[in-house]
Design an enzyme around this catalytic site. Structure first.
Site, PDB file in Angstrom:
ATOM      1  N   THR A  14       0.811  -1.203  -0.025  1.00  0.00           N
ATOM      2  CA  THR A  14       0.001  -0.081   0.004  1.00  0.00           C
ATOM      3  C   THR A  14       0.919   1.297   0.206  1.00  0.00           C
ATOM      4  OG1 THR A  14      -1.839  -1.048   1.069  1.00  0.00           O
ATOM      5  CG2 THR A  14      -2.007   1.136   1.123  1.00  0.00           C
ATOM      6  N   TYR A  55       5.210 -12.385   4.515  1.00  0.00           N
ATOM      7  CA  TYR A  55       4.013 -11.829   3.748  1.00  0.00           C
ATOM      8  C   TYR A  55       3.857 -12.639   2.242  1.00  0.00           C
ATOM      9  CZ  TYR A  55       1.676  -7.792   1.139  1.00  0.00           C
ATOM     10  OH  TYR A  55       0.929  -7.052   0.470  1.00  0.00           O
ATOM     11  N   LYS A  88       1.481 -12.552   7.162  1.00  0.00           N
ATOM     12  CA  LYS A  88       0.328 -11.643   6.597  1.00  0.00           C
ATOM     13  C   LYS A  88      -0.055 -12.564   5.501  1.00  0.00           C
ATOM     14  CE  LYS A  88      -0.815  -7.719   4.355  1.00  0.00           C
ATOM     15  NZ  LYS A  88      -0.547  -6.311   3.589  1.00  0.00           N
TER      16      LYS A  88
END
Length: 298
Positions: A50, A138, A166
């Site tokens: 992001t 992740y 994640k």
């Protein structure tokens, strides 16, 4: 330093605001992040997907770490820095920077583009974990081109200094299996699967949509933990139309547009090859917001 016990609740991965010249807009960043942390989130994530991490150089990363650490100095909210790249040596260097600059943990993505073997993925994380700062692994195969198998995830989660995962694998299957096997905590990274993944054993979420509806996502998590499942499901369902719009085009372009529209950041500028959202999505988001008197940005 982040511990396994602190990996729960709502972690917010923030955007990196840029001005029209493409430089980091620190004034916008400070104002916007201050508004996020006022919600008593469970973790702040800087320079993740992001945050357009592939376009942020190491000097800029240092600036973001220093600024974020200052914003959080009177808070107990942990600071997680995205340090993963598709080059293990670069990942280690960025992880060392985060460790030496007072971050609480790092977020390290499966190496993208190269499509390494499962053993290559394991060795990449082993090198990052050897730095000594806590690592959240992740998994996001939709962006990296390759994902972790359950066995690979278990091997990585068994490493010293790896404290959690994640999961953006696209389904609840990985978190379900890891939960069954009693693994370290898993945070959902697929916003639209958040409620379902809580039910499958996720400890919380690292959710881009929580940039906009921070308090609402916190409320859903708290309701779920309190056993108020119908209320949590209803609250989550009310956010689905906006979440679908926020991911209709590549993250973080829609979120940046929305944050800019609400004056949280000065511009929705992205760094190439990312570009601003289409005129069609602007119209859809505008229509949604015009008809949503319950919207509470940040």
């Amino acid at each position: 330093m982040l511990t396994e016990e602190q990996i729960y609740g709502i972690y917010v991965p923030v955007v990196t605001p840029f001005n029209a010249a493409g430089e980091i807009d620190l004034e916008s960043y400070q104002r916007y992040v201050n508004n996020i942390i006022k919600n008593s989130i469970h973790g702040l994530v800087v320079n993740g997907t992001t945050g357009e991490s592939p376009t942020v150089n190491i000097q800029e990363l240092q600036t973001l770490v220093n600024t974020s650490r200052e914003l959080l100095k009177s808070s107990s909210i942990p600071l997680v820095i995205g340090t993963g790249t598709n080059d293990t040596a670069s990942t280690v260097a960025r992880t060392e920077l985060a460790a030496n600059s007072g971050a609480d943990a790092v977020l390290v993505v499966v190496p993208y583009y190269s499509r390494p073997s499962q053993q290559g993925i394991i060795e990449h994380f082993r090198k990052a974990a050897e730095v000594g700062i806590p690592v959240i692994a992740y998994d996001i195969p939709g962006r990296t081109g390759v994902g972790m198998s359950v066995d690979t995830a278990r091997t990585i989660l068994d490493m010293n200094n790896v404290v959690g995962l994640k999961d953006c694998s696209g389904s609840p299957l990985l978190v379900t299996e890891l939960s069954r096997l009693g693994s370290k905590p898993v945070l959902c990274g697929d916003d639209l699967h958040f409620f379902d993944m809580l039910g499958c054993g996720a400890a919380g979420g690292m959710l881009a949509s929580a940039n906009v509806h921070t308090a609402k996502f916190l409320g859903i998590y708290e309701q779920f933990r309190a056993g108020q499942l119908e209320e949590a499901r209803a609250a989550f369902d009310r956010l689905i139309p906006l979440m679908k719009l926020l991911f209709k085009e590549s993250n973080p372009a829609p979120i940046k547009w929305l944050l800019s529209a609400y004056g949280e950041i000065a511009s929705d500028t992205l760094r190439l090859p990312m570009t601003s959202i289409s005129s069609g999505l602007r119209e859809e988001l505008g229509a949604y917001l015009a008809g949503s008197n319950h919207l509470a940005a940040i």
